[in-house]
Design an enzyme around this catalytic site. Structure first.
Site, PDB file in Angstrom:
ATOM      1  N   ASN A 113       0.839  -1.203   0.000  1.00 42.87           N
ATOM      2  CA  ASN A 113       0.000   0.000   0.000  1.00 42.87           C
ATOM      3  C   ASN A 113       0.875   1.254   0.000  1.00 42.87           C
ATOM      4  O   ASN A 113       2.103   1.158   0.032  1.00 42.87           O
ATOM      5  CB  ASN A 113      -0.974  -0.025   1.185  1.00 42.87           C
ATOM      6  CG  ASN A 113      -0.259  -0.072   2.510  1.00 42.87           C
ATOM      7  OD1 ASN A 113       0.567   0.784   2.808  1.00 42.87           O
ATOM      8  ND2 ASN A 113      -0.548  -1.090   3.315  1.00 42.87           N
ATOM      9  N   HIS A 114       0.215   2.396  -0.055  1.00 42.94           N
ATOM     10  CA  HIS A 114       0.946   3.662  -0.246  1.00 42.94           C
ATOM     11  C   HIS A 114       1.424   4.311   1.046  1.00 42.94           C
ATOM     12  O   HIS A 114       1.852   5.460   1.017  1.00 42.94           O
ATOM     13  CB  HIS A 114       0.047   4.679  -0.959  1.00 42.94           C
ATOM     14  CG  HIS A 114      -0.177   4.374  -2.403  1.00 42.94           C
ATOM     15  ND1 HIS A 114       0.853   4.299  -3.302  1.00 42.94           N
ATOM     16  CD2 HIS A 114      -1.305   4.120  -3.098  1.00 42.94           C
ATOM     17  CE1 HIS A 114       0.372   4.023  -4.497  1.00 42.94           C
ATOM     18  NE2 HIS A 114      -0.945   3.895  -4.397  1.00 42.94           N
TER      19      HIS A 114
END
Ligand code: CTP
Length: 420
Positions: A219-220
């Protein structure tokens, strides 16, 4: 907000960069440059011995101001008084053991020490020295004296020192010094030492869930919010351990012990090991909710008859926060352990981000929940953040738009308040 996103310091500040005589003095040039890039007015005040490492011309060119070391230059302008009086922020980089000894004694025998005595603005010292000097009782006493008087003495970084030694004593990265110093200038109260003796565990960053040796689900999350919390908690006097997943190649948070992990299960295991020793656990990590049910031993190929790559079966990961809440309820962790969750919410057709956060604090059973409103793609990897802090007692505090340090300060204030 300026170019680097330091929205909590919107005005140009008059910054004095003091430079003491240590090999890390060359990094002061980067600090000066960074303040200038952010639009601040910088005046460099080196000690005489600092100029053995970096010449005055370098600091004059970078700051655009003349440089002097003694109170006997420009006497008609009374600059030993004026520079300190006019400063909005003083940062000494590097602060050597000798310089801190002189500052602790209140000496005024050169322009930098005289400037410190006059100043009423926030003062941040970024120490750099050999590990033995940092650990010496004389230095410990001087640091304690300076902190007691309200001077912010950063923890040195841990790493390679001049020569062959490794240990605490390295100057933090110039960007870390500047970011922390600006956070101090924006809100000095966020750096009061009200967590002295508290043990704080923080999860940070994202997790990576392996699909095969070359692919993963991730994920970011950048880790910035968790690291800002760690640095601020350490600066407020806490003993901090960070369980760090994948982060944006950030330097380790100053003053914190870091345990690196990759997957949600690694993070869960590390939290299980460390939570028992913590008074406060803050779950800032973006943990992958699911992982592939099987991890292939060799790289999966597309176009194979089973077409395994096009359909990856997932299984649920442990919920680390919920598990920790349960362990506290069962008496495995001390009842007084404060548990803080995070929620990143966009809201949906039925509920606003805030309403979803209200449901989440009840569902998760934590004491405080920091809810970030991430509608419109805000927060991930950005230097700014907005949201609310909810308490299990029903209190809701709006956290205004600010840097990750501003948010960290609001969270730690709420933690201190919740612990009474
Ligand atoms: N969290 C955790 N372990 C997980 C998932 C989340 O410890 N496996 C923690 C996060 O670090 C955060 C909080 O739980 O502090 C909320 O995370 P979030 O992803 O918003 O919660 P979920 O329960 O997964 O809710 P949602 O259905 O909204 O994704």
């Amino acid at each position: 907000m300026n170019a680097a996103g330091h929205s909590d310091v919107s005005d140009s500040l008059k910054v004095v960069v003091g430079v003491a005589g240590g090999i890390a003095a060359y990094k002061a040039a980067h600090v000066v440059r960074r303040f200038k890039e952010l639009g601040h007015d910088v005046r460099v005040v080196p000690t005489e011995s600092a100029l053995n490492f970096v010449g005055a011309a370098t600091f004059e060119a970078l700051s655009g101001h003349p440089v002097s070391t003694t109170v006997f230059d420009a006497v008609d302008e009374v600059q030993h008084v004026r520079i300190g009086q006019e400063a909005d922020l003083i940062v000494v980089v590097p602060a050597t053991a000798d310089f801190m000894a002189r500052a602790a004694q209140g000496r005024a025998d050169d322009l930098l020490s005289a400037t410190l005595l006059v100043a009423t603005c926030p003062v941040v010292l970024a120490p750099a020295m050999h590990t033995e000097m940092w650990h010496h009782p004389a230095t410990r006493d001087n640091v304690a004296t300076l902190r007691r008087r309200g001077t912010i003495v950063l923890d040195p970084a841990h790493g390679r020192l001049t020569g062959k030694d490794t240990g605490p004593g390295r100057l933090p990265e110039p960007e870390q010094v500047v970011d922390l110093a600006l956070a101090v200038a924006a809100n000095p109260a966020h750096f009061r030492r009200d967590l002295e003796g508290a043990r704080v565990l923080i999860t940070a960053g994202g997790t990576q869930e392996a699909i095969d040796p070359v692919r993963f689900i991730g994920n970011h999350s950048s880790g910035r919010q968790g690291f800002a919390l760690a640095e601020m908690a350490a600066q407020r006097g806490a003993e901090v351990t960070v369980i760090a997943g994948i982060t944006d190649a950030l330097p380790n948070p100053l003053g914190a012990e870091v345990v690196n992990v990759v997957s949600a299960r690694d993070m869960a295991a590390a939290v299980e090991r460390h939570a028992g020793q913590a008074d406060i656990c803050i779950f800032a990590a973006a943990v992958a909710d699911f992982r592939p049910s099987q991890v292939a031993d060799s790289k999966m190929k597309k176009g194979k008859s089973d077409d395994a790559l096009s359909r990856i079966d997932l299984v649920e990961n442990p919920d680390i926060l919920a598990t920790t809440v349960k362990r506290r309820a069962s008496g495995e962790l001390a009842a007084g352990t404060t548990l803080v969750g995070f929620a990143a919410e966009t809201g949906d057709a039925d509920s606003s981000a805030l309403e979803l956060a209200r449901q989440k604090i009840v569902r998760k059973g934590c004491d405080l929940l920091m809810c970030n409103d991430v509608s419109g793609g805000r927060t991930f990897g950005s230097t700014d953040n907005v949201g609310w802090i909810l308490s299990k007692g029903g209190e809701e505090t709006v956290v205004p738009l600010g840097s990750k340090f501003a948010v960290a300060g609001a969270i730690l204030d709420a933690v201190v308040k919740a612990r009474g």
